[in-house]
Design an enzyme around this catalytic site. Sequence first.
Site, PDB file in Angstrom:
ATOM      1  N   SER A 102      -9.536  -1.091   7.318  1.00 19.11           N
ATOM      2  CA  SER A 102      -9.005  -0.781   5.987  1.00 19.11           C
ATOM      3  C   SER A 102      -8.354  -1.941   5.253  1.00 19.11           C
ATOM      4  O   SER A 102      -8.153  -1.869   4.046  1.00 19.11           O
ATOM      5  CB  SER A 102      -8.009   0.373   6.076  1.00 19.11           C
ATOM      6  OG  SER A 102      -8.710   1.585   6.100  1.00 19.11           O
ATOM      7  N   SER A 156      -9.523   1.348   3.177  1.00 23.37           N
ATOM      8  CA  SER A 156      -8.746   2.165   2.256  1.00 23.37           C
ATOM      9  C   SER A 156      -7.658   1.402   1.501  1.00 23.37           C
ATOM     10  O   SER A 156      -7.068   1.938   0.581  1.00 23.37           O
ATOM     11  CB  SER A 156      -8.080   3.309   3.026  1.00 23.37           C
ATOM     12  OG  SER A 156      -7.194   2.775   4.005  1.00 23.37           O
ATOM     13  N   LYS A 214       0.867  -1.183   0.000  1.00 26.08           N
ATOM     14  CA  LYS A 214       0.000   0.000   0.000  1.00 26.08           C
ATOM     15  C   LYS A 214       0.902   1.231   0.000  1.00 26.08           C
ATOM     16  O   LYS A 214       1.964   1.224   0.644  1.00 26.08           O
ATOM     17  CB  LYS A 214      -0.869  -0.043   1.267  1.00 26.08           C
ATOM     18  CG  LYS A 214      -1.957   1.028   1.349  1.00 26.08           C
ATOM     19  CD  LYS A 214      -2.797   0.819   2.611  1.00 26.08           C
ATOM     20  CE  LYS A 214      -3.937   1.806   2.743  1.00 26.08           C
ATOM     21  NZ  LYS A 214      -4.747   1.544   3.951  1.00 26.08           N
TER      22      LYS A 214
END
Lengths: 491, 520
Positions: A182, A158, A79
Site C-alpha cells: 500500500s 491504498s 494517511k
Amino acid sequence: MNKLTGYTIKMVHQAFSEKMLTPTSFIDLSLQRTKQNRDLNAFVCVTEDAAETHSIESEKRFYISKQPKVLDGIPIAMKDNFCTSNIPTTCASEMLKNFVPSYDATVYSRLRRAGACLIGKCNLDEFAMGSGTVDSIFGPTRNPWQYDKKKWRISGGSSGGSAVAVASGSCLAAIGSDTGGSTRNPAALCGVVGLKPTYGLVSRHGLIPLVNSMDVPGILARTVEDVTTVLNVVAGPDVNDSTTIKKPFEPITLKDIDLSQVRIGIPKEYHCEGMSREVIDIWGLVADLLEREKAQLEVVSLPYTSASIAVYSILNQCEVASNMSRYDGIEYGLRANVNSSTEELYALTRHQGFNKVVRSRILAGNYFLLTRNYVKYFIKTLKLRRLIMDDFKKVFSPDGGVDLLLTPTTLSDAPLYDEFAAKHNRDQCAFQDYCTQPANMAGIPAISIPITLSRDNLPLSLQLMGPPLSEELMLNVAKKIESLVDFPILK
Amino acid sequence: MKFTKICRRLSYEHKSLVARGFSTVSDKWQSVVGLEVHAQLNTESKLFSGAQNTFGGVVNNCVSLFDAAVPGTLPVLNRKCVELGIMTALALSCKVNEVSTFDRKHYFYADLPTGYQITQQRNPLANDGVINFQVFTPGIHKKPYRKSSKIKQIQLEQDSGKSLHDAELKRSLIDLNRAGAPLIELVFEPDLEDGEEAAALVKELVLIVQRLGACTGRMEEGALRVDANVSIRRPGDPLSTRTEIKNIGSVRGVAGAIRHEIERQKTILDNGGHIINETRAWDATARVTIPMRDKEVVQDYRYMPEPNLPPLRVNLKTDIEHRDVLSVPLIQEKIPELPEQSRKKLIEDFGLRPETSIQLVNEPTLLDYFQNLTSDKTRNPTKVANFLINDLMTVLNKKKLSADDCPLTVKQLKELTDMLLSKDINLEICRNVLDELIVISDDDVSPLDVVEEKGWKLKSNEDELTKLCIEVLENNPKLVKQYKNGKTKVFKALLGILSKSNNKVDMSVASKIMEGLLKK
C-alpha cells in the site's frame, strides 16, 4: 509549481538558512499548492490551522533560538488511518467519519517532535483495503501524471493520497501504511520513492490496523535521501507497541557506495504473467546499469511466490474480521438510529458503516476462523506463510545468498480509472500486489524507486528488497540507482 | 458415530426402563462436578493497559483508550500480572510453560468493546496442577476428609466491562472500569462429586490466592467467580450431558447451586426426561438455578492468535531476569506458607484436632490471633483455639460481624484468655467482656478494666463461696434429701442453681465446697 515538486528537505533548509524562504512562507506555499490541486483529491482534510501553528514554532526555532530540528518547517502529510489528536481520523469510512482521536500515533508524535508541519490527512481506500485509492467515501484520488479531468489514472493504493500529496508538491514527505504494498504501489504509480521498513522497526501504535502481523508505517518522499531522513526520525522501539524491535535504532547514513561488494538477486518468479513489456525492459535496464557499476547480479528463485497472494488474502480477511469487530456503534464512531435491540444496533451500524469490500472481507474472515475451518484454512495458511518466509531466508542466507533483490514494483504503469474500477477489488489487489506483498508476508524491508517514464509518460518503478533490518544497505543502493536513472521531476 | 448413537439409544431405553420399574433409582445416580474459576489479579493496573485496576471506582473512570477499544491502540502486557499468575500456578503445583501465547476469543457483547477477549486458549501460562483440600462442613460432615482436584490449565485473560440494564427505561448502560482487568482462569477436571466438595475447593483456593496476595478473594466483589459444570450418570458410565452454572458469587452459593442442580437433573432423569446442554444462573434468593436466556445459541468463538503480543517467555531454570523475561525460580522463592502446611503444623505442633485446624485456617484473622496467642507464652492451644472458634465467633456472629472485622487487638485477647484460663472469670463473663470490648472498640481499654469496672471478677474466696453454698442448700431441702438418700445425680442440679443465681462464681472451687457441705 515546479520548484515545489523539485525541492528536497536539504534544499528547503538551505533556503531557510539563507532566508530565501521561511518556514511560515513555505508552509503557506504548500497550502496554496494543496488548494490548487484540490481536483486530485489527495486530502481527506487539510489541516491549515495546525500547519500554520507548527510553522510558527519552526520559525522561532530557526531564527530565534537558532536550534532548528531536522524537520523544522517541512510540510508533511499523514494517511488518514493514523490517529492525530483533535484532528478527525476517518479511515475513509462512514464508520469513523465523526471520529476524533484524543491521542497521537507514535509516528506522528515523533515527526512533530522533529519539527514537521502537518499539512493534512490523506485519502485512502476504506480501512486501507484496496490498491487504487478508489474505494473511499471521499471519492477516488487522481494521479497527477497526465492528469485530465475526463481521462485520468488511478494513484495506486491504498496510500494513494499520500503518494499524490508528495508527487504534486503539497508536502515533502508523507506517511502511508503498507500491508501488501500500500505504500510502494502508489509510490511506484506516482513516481515517488516509497519505503516499507522491516516489520517492527517503526511503531504501529496509533495506526488503525488492517493486518496487525503485516502492517508497517511506510514513508513516501521524492528522494531516497528524504525518505532516509524521515525514517531516522520515526524508527526505533516504542513501549506502546509490543511488536517493535527492542534493539535501539542506529540512524542510517547515506554515502557513495561501492557496489562491487554487493550481490543482487533477480528472482525469476517475479517475471510473471501480465507484466508489461516496458516494466520488463526497465528491470533489465537497471540490472545492466548495476552490473556496469560492478555489482554482482544473479538469477535466484523464490519458489513459493505464487502462493503468496492466496495466503495473503486469507490472513488478511481473518485479521480484518477480528479487527473490525470493535466497530459496534457503542464507544465511538457511527451509531445507527435503532433501539429495538443491541443486536439490531450492531447489524445496522455495521451495514451502514462499512462498504462492500470491508463487509465481504469480514464475512470471509469469519468463515475461515470457524472452529471447523481453522485447521483447514488458517493453520494451512500460516504454514505456507512460513514457507514463503523460508524462501527469503534461503535467498538471503549469509553463505552464498544475495544481499538484495531487484524486482518490479507493479506489473504496469498506472491504469486508467475507468478500466481499473471495472474490476473486482479482489482482482485489483491480486494484480497490483503481486510483487509487493511477499515482503509483508516475510516482514522484510522493501523500497520502490521511480526509474523512468513509460510511452504514455507515466512513472515506471522498481523495487529493492533485503533481509530484515537491511535498510542501511538497501537505501544506499536505492540512492545509487536514483542517481543513475535521473527520474524526471513532475512539471 | 453410528456405534455411539446405538449406545446412546440403548442407554436411554435402559434408563427409561429403570425409571419405570424402580422408585429408588435416585440413589443410584452419581453426580460429577468440575469447576472453572476466574480470579481477578490484585495489581495496580490492568492486564494490558495502564488504567487503574480497582473495585468500586467512579463509573467509567478507570478506562484507558485501549480498554475502550479506541482504534490504533495496542496491548502491552503487565509484568506484575504474569508474576502473580505464575505464583498461583506454582502454589497449585502446575507446570509453568516456558512459552505461552495469547488468543482472541470473539463474541459480540456490549460490555466487550473490542468484540473479542484476549485470553490464552491454546498455549496457556501453566498446565497440570492439583489442589488438595479438606472437606468439612459442620452440620453436614461428621469428620473432615481429604479431597483433591486436578487443574487442567491456568490462563491469563481480560475481564469484560459491566452492563447495567434499566428495565423500566429499556436502556442499558455500560461501565468499562472492569474492562481489561487482569484475570486468571483456572480450569479444573470434573473430579468432584457434590456441592460441598466444590465449596471446599473454592474456599481453599480463596485462602491460597489470599496468602499469595494474588487476589483479594472477595467473592462478594466479584474478585473470584465460579462456574460449575454439573452432570449425573450411572456409576461406571461415561460422562453425560452437562449443564454449566455461571458466575456463582459465594462459597455457600457454590454448595447451594450445585446441590440444587444435581437434584434438578435427578428429577428430570427419574421422570424419563433428558438433560440439555445449557448455561444456567444461580438465583441466590430463590435458591434455584435458572436458564440464561442470552446464551442459548452455541457460540463459535473463532479463536485466532493475538497478533499484537509476542509469545510470553519465562526463564524456568535460573534466577536471571530481564525486562521481558521473568525467572520462575525467583517467584517460587516468594511463595509463603500455604493453608495445607498451616493445618499440618496446627495438628502436629499444637496437637489440635483436624476439624479445629480447618476452622482456624479458614478464618485467617483467627489463625493470626491463634499464632499470636500461642507464641509468647504457653497457653493451652486447644483451649485457645476453641475460645477463638466458639466464643469469639459466637459474639461476632451475634453482632453480624465477620472475623475480618473483629476490632480486638492481640493484647486485649491475650489478657482476656489469660483471665479465662486462670479462671479469674468464667466463660459467660468472658463472652460478656468480648461483647463489651467490641462495643467500645478502643485498643487502649484492657479487659481487666472492664471486668473490674463491671464487678465481674469471679468469687473464689472460700468463706464467701461457703456462704453462698449454704444458702443454696437451705433453700432446696428436697434436693438435699434426695442426695442424702443416695440419688447423687442431683448434685449437678444444685450446682446449676448456684451458678444461675450468681454468674461470677468459680465453679470448680464452689463444687468442692458444696460436696464437702453435703457430706457433713
